[in-house]
Design a protein around this motif. Structure first.
Motif, short mmCIF file in Angstrom:
data_model
loop_
_atom_site.label_atom_id
_atom_site.label_comp_id
_atom_site.label_asym_id
_atom_site.label_seq_id
_atom_site.Cartn_x
_atom_site.Cartn_y
_atom_site.Cartn_z
N GLY A 175 44.98 -45.41 73.82
CA GLY A 175 44.71 -45.30 75.24
C GLY A 175 44.05 -46.57 75.77
O GLY A 175 43.69 -47.48 75.02
N LEU A 176 43.90 -46.64 77.08
CA LEU A 176 43.28 -47.81 77.70
C LEU A 176 41.76 -47.63 77.66
O LEU A 176 41.09 -47.35 78.65
N VAL A 177 41.22 -47.80 76.46
CA VAL A 177 39.80 -47.56 76.19
C VAL A 177 39.24 -48.68 75.33
O VAL A 177 39.99 -49.43 74.68
N PHE A 178 37.92 -48.81 75.32
CA PHE A 178 37.27 -49.78 74.45
C PHE A 178 36.97 -49.15 73.10
O PHE A 178 37.24 -49.74 72.05
N ASN A 179 36.40 -47.94 73.11
CA ASN A 179 36.19 -47.15 71.89
C ASN A 179 37.15 -45.97 71.90
O ASN A 179 37.29 -45.30 72.93
N GLU B 238 35.86 -47.14 81.90
CA GLU B 238 36.55 -48.30 82.49
C GLU B 238 35.63 -49.51 82.46
O GLU B 238 34.98 -49.86 83.43
N GLY B 239 35.63 -50.17 81.32
CA GLY B 239 34.76 -51.34 81.13
C GLY B 239 35.46 -52.65 81.44
O GLY B 239 35.05 -53.70 80.94
N TYR B 240 36.48 -52.62 82.25
CA TYR B 240 37.20 -53.82 82.69
C TYR B 240 37.42 -53.71 84.19
O TYR B 240 37.40 -52.62 84.76
N THR B 241 37.67 -54.83 84.85
CA THR B 241 37.97 -54.81 86.29
C THR B 241 39.21 -55.65 86.58
O THR B 241 39.32 -56.28 87.63
N ASN B 242 40.13 -55.68 85.64
CA ASN B 242 41.32 -56.53 85.78
C ASN B 242 42.55 -55.79 85.24
O ASN B 242 43.20 -56.26 84.30
N PHE B 243 42.87 -54.67 85.85
CA PHE B 243 43.92 -53.79 85.34
C PHE B 243 45.24 -54.54 85.11
O PHE B 243 45.83 -54.46 84.02
N LEU B 244 45.73 -55.25 86.11
CA LEU B 244 47.02 -55.94 85.98
C LEU B 244 46.98 -56.98 84.87
O LEU B 244 47.94 -57.14 84.11
N TRP B 245 45.87 -57.68 84.77
CA TRP B 245 45.71 -58.69 83.72
C TRP B 245 45.72 -58.04 82.33
O TRP B 245 46.40 -58.52 81.42
N THR B 246 44.99 -56.96 82.19
CA THR B 246 44.93 -56.26 80.90
C THR B 246 46.29 -55.70 80.51
O THR B 246 46.69 -55.78 79.34
N MET B 247 47.03 -55.16 81.48
CA MET B 247 48.35 -54.64 81.19
C MET B 247 49.32 -55.77 80.80
O MET B 247 50.18 -55.59 79.94
N THR B 248 49.16 -56.93 81.41
CA THR B 248 49.98 -58.08 81.03
C THR B 248 49.71 -58.49 79.59
O THR B 248 50.63 -58.79 78.82
N ALA C 79 44.55 -43.22 92.10
CA ALA C 79 44.54 -41.81 91.72
C ALA C 79 44.58 -41.65 90.21
O ALA C 79 43.89 -40.80 89.64
N TRP C 80 45.39 -42.49 89.54
CA TRP C 80 45.48 -42.42 88.08
C TRP C 80 44.13 -42.74 87.44
O TRP C 80 43.66 -42.03 86.54
N ARG C 81 43.50 -43.87 87.88
CA ARG C 81 42.23 -44.26 87.24
C ARG C 81 41.12 -43.25 87.56
O ARG C 81 40.23 -43.03 86.74
N LEU C 82 41.19 -42.60 88.74
CA LEU C 82 40.21 -41.56 89.06
C LEU C 82 40.38 -40.37 88.11
O LEU C 82 39.40 -39.78 87.65
N TRP C 83 41.62 -40.04 87.81
CA TRP C 83 41.89 -38.94 86.87
C TRP C 83 41.53 -39.34 85.44
O TRP C 83 40.91 -38.58 84.70
N TYR C 84 41.91 -40.55 85.06
CA TYR C 84 41.77 -40.98 83.67
C TYR C 84 40.32 -41.24 83.30
O TYR C 84 39.85 -40.85 82.23
N TYR C 85 39.58 -41.91 84.19
CA TYR C 85 38.20 -42.30 83.88
C TYR C 85 37.16 -41.42 84.57
O TYR C 85 35.97 -41.52 84.26
N ASP C 86 37.59 -40.59 85.51
CA ASP C 86 36.69 -39.68 86.20
C ASP C 86 35.53 -40.42 86.87
O ASP C 86 34.39 -39.96 86.86
N GLU C 87 35.82 -41.57 87.43
CA GLU C 87 34.82 -42.37 88.16
C GLU C 87 35.47 -42.94 89.40
O GLU C 87 36.60 -43.44 89.37
N LEU C 88 34.74 -42.93 90.51
CA LEU C 88 35.26 -43.49 91.75
C LEU C 88 35.41 -45.00 91.66
O LEU C 88 36.36 -45.58 92.18
N LEU C 89 34.45 -45.65 90.99
CA LEU C 89 34.46 -47.10 90.83
C LEU C 89 34.45 -47.44 89.35
O LEU C 89 34.06 -46.62 88.51
N PRO C 90 34.87 -48.66 88.98
CA PRO C 90 34.84 -49.05 87.57
C PRO C 90 33.42 -48.97 87.00
O PRO C 90 32.43 -49.19 87.72
#
Length: 554
Positions: A76-80, A86-96, A272-283
């Protein structure tokens, strides 16, 4: 030109290498023209700076590398593994980077390559925008001021090779701004004179970008927002200025609604996806870096002050004063607003620890475009009072001095970057590999990038970037006042405390990072952990180095 070549061939006494270099330069000048030749020089200057410091990769880049690797490995898109934070703020960069890992490419190499390409794209867009906004009669010299200043700026060059998304984000913001100016449908004459057309028949699109890009403004800004959250603020600024471009014309409101719909169609599903996945409004990084109250804004102001000192911010302020004395072109008001948007964001976010003003780099193209336009205006005013050659020489020398001043901060910083890269490989990467072979239990530390990436161990991030509980504690960046019992309860096998002084060797205490100091001063820590060894960068400057003190559970 043929006579020049013939003369050089007849000069048998000339040095062959000198003759070859001169003829090559004349050939380039003939093919490119003076302005295009300077574009090539600017591109080479940027690449040269980037190659000089290409070995440096900031430690935080390895956080994104680890997220990307975990995604590719099915965790998954996780650190641990098992912790959705959500310990990153560069979604498109990380996906690349995840895409690069998927095809077995080195994420560090790909990150640097993409950063360099994006920086070259930014240089080209500044060149195009400068030429397209050049007023009639203005010397070509004052169409390359922004280009030269940006190419000489060490912060801009460094952002391309750190491994982070800054260079790509800067390119996307500038591309979106160029597309927005294109879509504002000003005439070329109006763009130079500062007047806006009122008749639909008079409006001729300004070809800053290709015609097929005319309606891509919201798409480009959506990509920027996926790269960094600040892209949302830049797009909001663009919408405001689009609505104002013809004094709230009905067609502009329709265009704004259209842009907003396209932007929302791309960004809202992601949100909407990141709100569901990480359950946080902001990173989670937002909560980790904020929370210090007024002190946070004060640190941000200090960062802006340091930037102004390094890159002559007083000149930007004077440029604004010069431009305010006349009705500035609307596009210039817009790029000024974008520059100030990033300044305000940097103040609000409290700056950044990463060298060379990462949060202010996206503002640099706009910053220098404002200075360039002020230089053009001053030249026009000077030629009405002085002989044209004198005006050209005086302002030309002033612009050259600005370029020299833009280069000046790079020397000291490049020395630090070289030292930091060697030190991080010696200390951080070495410790990460050692931990990988030593244990499978968690490790608690603040510098989680390289150590977390190479160790592959579960990490308890005492700075809070990848830890929800610590991030939501009171206090600002690297100053979270969390209960140590929370960390001790997770029973890390090792603690790693960082310091710029060898406090154990000198019999003192850590004083650099508040969170490390509080851990060291807590008696519960010493009851459960014993000091084992120290790794350091191997260099000390002005009495400070960088040390990693490793403690093991008793």
């Amino acid at each position: 030109m043929e006579a020049t070549f013939a003369k050089r061939k007849r000069d048998t006494k000339a040095d062959p290498a000198h003759r070859l270099a001169l003829e090559f330069f004349l050939l380039l000048k003939t093919f490119f023209g003076p302005v295009r030749l300077l574009l090539v020089v600017a591109l080479f200057a940027v690449v040269a700076q980037e190659l000089i410091i290409s070995r440096y990769t900031v430690d935080d880049a390895f956080i994104s590398f680890r997220y990307a690797r975990n995604l590719v490995e099915g965790n998954g898109l996780v650190f641990n593994s098992g912790e959705r934070v959500e310990g990153y703020t560069n979604f498109l960069w990380t996906m690349t980077l995840a895409g690069a890992l998927l095809v077995k490419l080195d994420p560090e190499v790909i990150a640097k390559g993409l950063g360099i390409l994006a920086s070259l794209g930014t240089i080209y867009l500044v060149y195009r925008l400068s030429l397209r906004t050049r007023s009639q009669g203005s010397p070509w010299l004052f169409s390359i001021v922004a280009l030269a200043l940006l190419a000489a700026n060490g912060a801009f060059a460094t952002s391309a090779i750190t491994g982070l998304e800054t260079s790509l984000f800067s390119f996307l913001i500038l591309a979106g701004a160029c597309a927005a100016i294109r879509a504002s449908r000003m005439t070329a004459d109006d763009l130079s004179a500062g007047r806006r057309s009122t008749s639909d028949d008079e409006r001729v699109p300004l070809p800053i970008v290709g015609d097929r890009w005319q309606h891509l403004t919201p798409l480009i800004f959506a990509l920027a927002a996926l790269t960094r959250p600040e892209g949302v603020a830049a797009f909001a600024t663009t919408l405001v200025f689009k609505a104002l471009s013809r004094n709230f014309h009905r067609d502009d409101f329709k265009q704004c609604a259209c842009w907003l719909a396209v932007f929302a169609a791309i960004y809202l599903p992601y949100f909407a996806w990141r709100l569901w996945y990480y359950d946080e409004l902001l990173p989670n990084t937002f909560y980790a870096k904020t929370g210090a109250g007024l002190a946070q804004f004060y640190v941000g102001l200090l960062d802006v002050g340091d930037f102004s000192e390094a890159y002559v911010g007083i000149v930007f302020l004077l440029a604004l004063v010069v431009l305010a004395r006349r009705k500035a072109p609307f596009w210039l008001t817009y790029v000024t607003a974008l520059a100030l948007t990033f300044v305000l964001l940097d103040i609000y976010e409290g700056g950044d620890w990463i060298p060379f003003f990462r949060f202010l780099v996206p503002a640099l193209p706009f910053y220098y475009l404002v200075i360039q336009e002020a230089a053009r205006l001053l030249h026009k005013s000077a030629t009405s009072r002085l002989p044209r050659p004198a005006a050209n020489l005086g302002l030309g020398l002033a612009c050259l001095a600005l370029v020299v001043l833009a280069v000046r901060p790079s020397f000291e910083m490049y020395e630090y970057l070289t030292r930091a890269e060697g030190g991080q490989e010696t200390a951080h990467a070495t410790l990460g590999r050692w931990l990988k072979d030593k244990t499978t239990e968690p490790v608690a530390l603040m510098d989680i990038g390289r150590i977390g990436y190479f160790s592959r161990l579960p990490v308890i991030d005492t700075s809070g970037l990848t830890d929800r509980t610590i991030a939501h504690s009171t206090g600002g960046m690297i100053d979270k006042e969390f209960d140590l019992a929370y960390v001790l309860g997770r029973q890390p096998r090792y603690f790693v405390l960082a310091s710029t002084t060898d406090y154990l060797g000198s019999g003192t205490e850590p004083t650099d990072f508040p969170i490390e100091k509080r851990i060291f001063e807590d008696q519960r820590f010493h009851e459960r952990y014993a000091y084992r060894f120290t790794l350091d960068w191997g260099t000390v400057v002005d009495g400070k180095g960088y040390y990693l003190m490793v403690y093991e559970r008793i």
